[in-house]
Design an enzyme around this catalytic site. Structure first.
Site, mmCIF file in Angstrom:
data_model
loop_
_atom_site.group_PDB
_atom_site.id
_atom_site.type_symbol
_atom_site.label_atom_id
_atom_site.label_comp_id
_atom_site.label_asym_id
_atom_site.label_seq_id
_atom_site.Cartn_x
_atom_site.Cartn_y
_atom_site.Cartn_z
ATOM 1 N N SER A 221 0.838 -1.199 0.000
ATOM 2 C CA SER A 221 0.000 0.000 0.000
ATOM 3 C C SER A 221 0.873 1.248 0.000
ATOM 4 C CB SER A 221 -0.944 -0.014 1.202
ATOM 5 O OG SER A 221 -0.230 -0.092 2.415
ATOM 6 N N GLY A 223 -0.578 4.487 0.322
ATOM 7 C CA GLY A 223 -1.401 5.599 0.777
ATOM 8 C C GLY A 223 -2.202 6.209 -0.362
ATOM 9 N N ALA A 224 -2.203 7.527 -0.429
ATOM 10 C CA ALA A 224 -2.968 8.229 -1.460
ATOM 11 C C ALA A 224 -2.450 7.947 -2.867
ATOM 12 C CB ALA A 224 -2.942 9.728 -1.187
ATOM 13 N N GLY A 226 -1.851 5.032 -4.066
ATOM 14 C CA GLY A 226 -2.395 3.785 -4.585
ATOM 15 C C GLY A 226 -1.729 2.562 -3.986
ATOM 16 N N GLY A 252 -6.780 0.785 5.080
ATOM 17 C CA GLY A 252 -5.982 -0.416 4.832
ATOM 18 C C GLY A 252 -6.752 -1.685 5.137
ATOM 19 N N ASP A 253 -7.544 -1.654 6.204
ATOM 20 C CA ASP A 253 -8.368 -2.816 6.549
ATOM 21 C C ASP A 253 -9.411 -3.075 5.461
ATOM 22 O OD1 ASP A 253 -6.927 -2.763 8.925
ATOM 23 O OD2 ASP A 253 -8.492 -1.650 9.991
#
Length: 312
Positions: A221, A223-224, A226, A252-253
């Site tokens: 991951s 974050g913003a 992608g 994230g979950d």
């Protein structure tokens, strides 16, 4: 079938603040309380997507009883928790107007070796080919660093598969048991490989190294920005979706939940990952750790793009 495991659940208390300033009084607004812990968040999102899951782990005291009561009222989740002495956690999450998040997490109750053995036995009872276990979040106070590794071994021995979402020593030790899917962020991946930072090609190479060590799918991951998805020779990139972000708590979950839900339902990997990106983005539009609504996920799906990458 999907079984989520939350070893250290919590009541998540999320509140808005105008600005976080040390050594001053803060007035909290828009206070929301949710049953939380990463595995529980995953279960709630699976239900929001139209699926079902079994939620297990440990609960303790009055806080644990409140968590159990909230889950009992959610069709699609079958709670099957073990009781502990002590008190489950209450965590505080403060969100500023620009979406910046500051978290204060309690430790939670002590989990004895005998309790961990009880949980391993419970998971082994569910484990079978076709069953996917999501092991997510903190392993609890004073947890041995091999806690998740032992659970993965117990599940694999019965033919089950494991999606691991953990960090630090638990993540590093668990890799020896070869979880089938993992979801580190870029920082956690760099930390594991002893690097300060890494660009996209370097992150992909790290993912491929974990593939060679026995991890089938590495979800990184960003974050913003992608996410990256590495599965051997197949590398896919998903740009982040633009939404009116109210809070990144639980995003994230939500990604983990959508991937688990998609794979359990037999979706092709690219479609599964598109669903993950839309679900994660939709989670950012909610307050607290509430799951995104299915209609919001469906509205965002056309924007989700999965791009194949060729990196040597």
């Amino acid at each position: 079938m999907i079984v989520t495991v939350t070893m250290n659940p919590a009541v998540d208390k999320t509140a808005a603040v105008d600005a976080l300033v040390p050594h001053t009084l803060h007035r909290l607004a828009c206070v929301v309380r949710d049953a939380g812990g990463k595995g529980i968040n995953v279960s709630k999102t699976i239900v929001a997507l139209g699926g079902n899951s079994i939620a297990t782990g440990f609960l303790a005291g009055d806080t644990g009883a409140a968590i159990a009561k909230s889950l009992d009222g959610l069709p699609g989740i079958t709670p099957d928790f073990l009781e502990l002495a002590g008190e489950s956690r209450t965590n505080l999450k403060l969100v500023e107007p620009d979406g910046a998040l500051t978290e204060f997490n309690e430790e939670g109750p002590e989990i004895a070796a005998a309790d961990r053995q009880r949980l391993a036995a419970k998971l082994a009872g569910y484990a079978a080919p076709g069953v996917l276990f999501v092991l997510a979040g903190s392993a609890g106070r004073s947890a041995p660093p091999e806690s998740y590794r032992s659970l993965i071994a117990a599940v694999h021995a019965k033919g089950g598969k494991v999606f691991l979402d953990a960090d630090g020593a638990q993540f590093a030790n668990a890799l020896a048991a070869k979880p089938d899917i993992i979801k580190p962020n870029a920082f956690e991946l760099c930390q594991y490989f002893g690097r300060q930072q890494a660009d996209t090609p370097a992150l992909v190479k790290m993912g491929r190294e974990l593939n060679r060590q026995g991890v089938g799918l590495v979800c990184i991951s960003l974050g913003a920005q992608g996410a990256l998805f590495v599965a051997g020779a197949q590398t896919l990139r998903a740009p982040g979706l633009r939404v009116d972000c109210r809070s990144s708590v639980g995003a994230g979950d939500a990604m983990v939940a959508a991937i688990a839900y998609g794979l359990d339902g037999g979706l092709p990997l690219p479609e599964c990952l598109r669903l993950a990106m839309a679900t994660s983005a939709a989670a950012c539009t909610t307050v607290g750790t509430k799951p995104p609504e299915r209609r919001m996920v469906e509205a965002l799906l056309p924007q989700a793009e999965i791009v194949a990458m060729a990196i040597e």
